[in-house]
Design an enzyme around this catalytic site. Sequence first.
Site, short mmCIF file in Angstrom:
data_model
loop_
_atom_site.label_atom_id
_atom_site.label_comp_id
_atom_site.label_asym_id
_atom_site.label_seq_id
_atom_site.Cartn_x
_atom_site.Cartn_y
_atom_site.Cartn_z
N GLU A 86 -2.33 27.89 -1.95
CA GLU A 86 -2.45 29.07 -1.10
C GLU A 86 -2.53 28.67 0.37
OE1 GLU A 86 -2.31 32.16 -2.22
OE2 GLU A 86 -2.05 31.39 -4.26
N GLU A 127 0.09 -22.93 15.69
CA GLU A 127 -0.63 -22.56 16.91
C GLU A 127 -0.31 -23.44 18.12
OE1 GLU A 127 -4.79 -21.75 16.24
OE2 GLU A 127 -4.31 -20.15 14.81
#
Length: 564
Positions: A476, A209
Amino acid sequence: MRPVCAFRAAACLVLVLLVAGGHRGERAAAVTLSTSSRWIVDQAGHRVKLACVNWPSHLETVVTEGLGRQPVGGVSGMIASLGFNCVRLTYPIALATNASLSSLTVRQSLLSHGLAETAGGIEVNNPGFLDLTLMESLKAVVNALGEKNVMVVLDNHVSRPGWCCGNDDGNGFFGDRDFDPDVWVDGLGNMATIFADVPNVVGMSLRNELRGPRQNPEDWYTYMQRGAEAVHAANPRALVIMGGLSYDYDLSFLAARQVGVSFAAENKLVFEVHWYSFSDARAWETENANEVCGRAARDFARRGAFLLARGFPLFLSEFGADSRGGDLKDNRYFPCAAAVAAEHDLDWAYWALQGSYALRQGVAGMDEVFGVLDWSWTKPRNETVLSRIQALQRPLQGPGYGEALPYTVLFHPLTGLCAVRSAAAAATLELGPCNETEAWAYAPPLFTLVLRDDGAGGLPCVRAEGRGQPARLGTEACGDAMSTWRLASDSAMHVAVDAAPGLGGGEDDGGGTLCLDVGTDGRSIVTNPCACQRGDGTCDPERQWFKLVASTRRVARRPDTTLA
């Protein structure tokens, strides 16, 4: 004066492992990793996904947290049993450059900070540690992890021991009060040398950092390249891991200029990035979470993920959330971060292992609400949070994992589960373990979700049946409106169909969108009106978030399902 262990550190390390970790097993085999394009790989060229947890040793005492709570072998065993294959182990650079600090014993350091109770706990749980020096203690922890086949990434977290991080703490950027670049480079070289022959140390993270008003890309290139060269010269086996600017949040400057190191052809360079809810200011608390997630994901690509396409691994070396479950911003952020990590199949390290600290910011015994373990270090703090983390441990693709043609996984980041066929109800879906995922095909121009590898006749697709109704598989009318799924929101995680009137898609039932959702039983997959897509900052969309991610892993074969 150092009693007992002053004459021979190696003998003490053996004693520590015998006392703290049970009987001594085989010494861990050396693990040598390198990179192949965006992947981290082993010597055989197979991907090794780093699924790590952070374990701090950088605070004031420079003693690895938890040694006063549990035996080091027990903690190492828990790490492995929870599915983590590596630890990002932090240290201050002063440990490698200040002889008066590194030669202190664990006992001396703890007592100098008024931690007699912690010293007593170590005497019970790890008695061999008390008279080790601080450096010997760190090496003993690394070796204990090696006994459980857990890899280690050594992370230089700070220069001066203490909690990290602030813009004005003197540890932020090269030239700050406690951050002499020359001392830092020397310290990196020293640590790389000390651990060069330790077989489970697979990488070194150069600095945690970088931040503060002095930060700038030019100095970043100058000093990070020097640090990288020092590490590689001392230990050419180790991965060299570079973080960015603004608290490891930003690597975007690499889009215009790549790092230049002498060992580029040896494929040892990895980049790291961090991401927490507070990285996005207060957006998660005040704005629409779905919109924030979409914006944050795009920003993650801009500030770091672009490196993947350029052939570099990206290590998300810190991310995490409040494990208690009551923090609004973390509850919204973490499923988004998990989705991004899954989408990119990132290497990562969770913050954090520790359930409590010996001493943090002047407070003895402070609780760590982000901790995987509870305050006593005896069990996981929150099993629900743990399961979400564990969902990211399994690699989805990469060298050695080309077991199937690419397919789509429906990942539910709120739970860490994936869409599978229900074992109880024919032709319906439910949440299940991601290693039992289905192989879905989802692609233009049809945008149907087709069960690609189904053994039954035809290729069944997922259909919406209406509000609150189970999403069903059928052969379907695949490709009609109720089986045509689009990613309908900024987060790209609302998987939606346009519903006809009368099917509950809108408030007045005049049509609208239905999204995949989790049923009231917490397991079934149903469709409901799409919620929280935009605008409303009080709405939580996470139940409806399904991330479509790619995988090439072998698909678990499930019994054929009779289709409706």
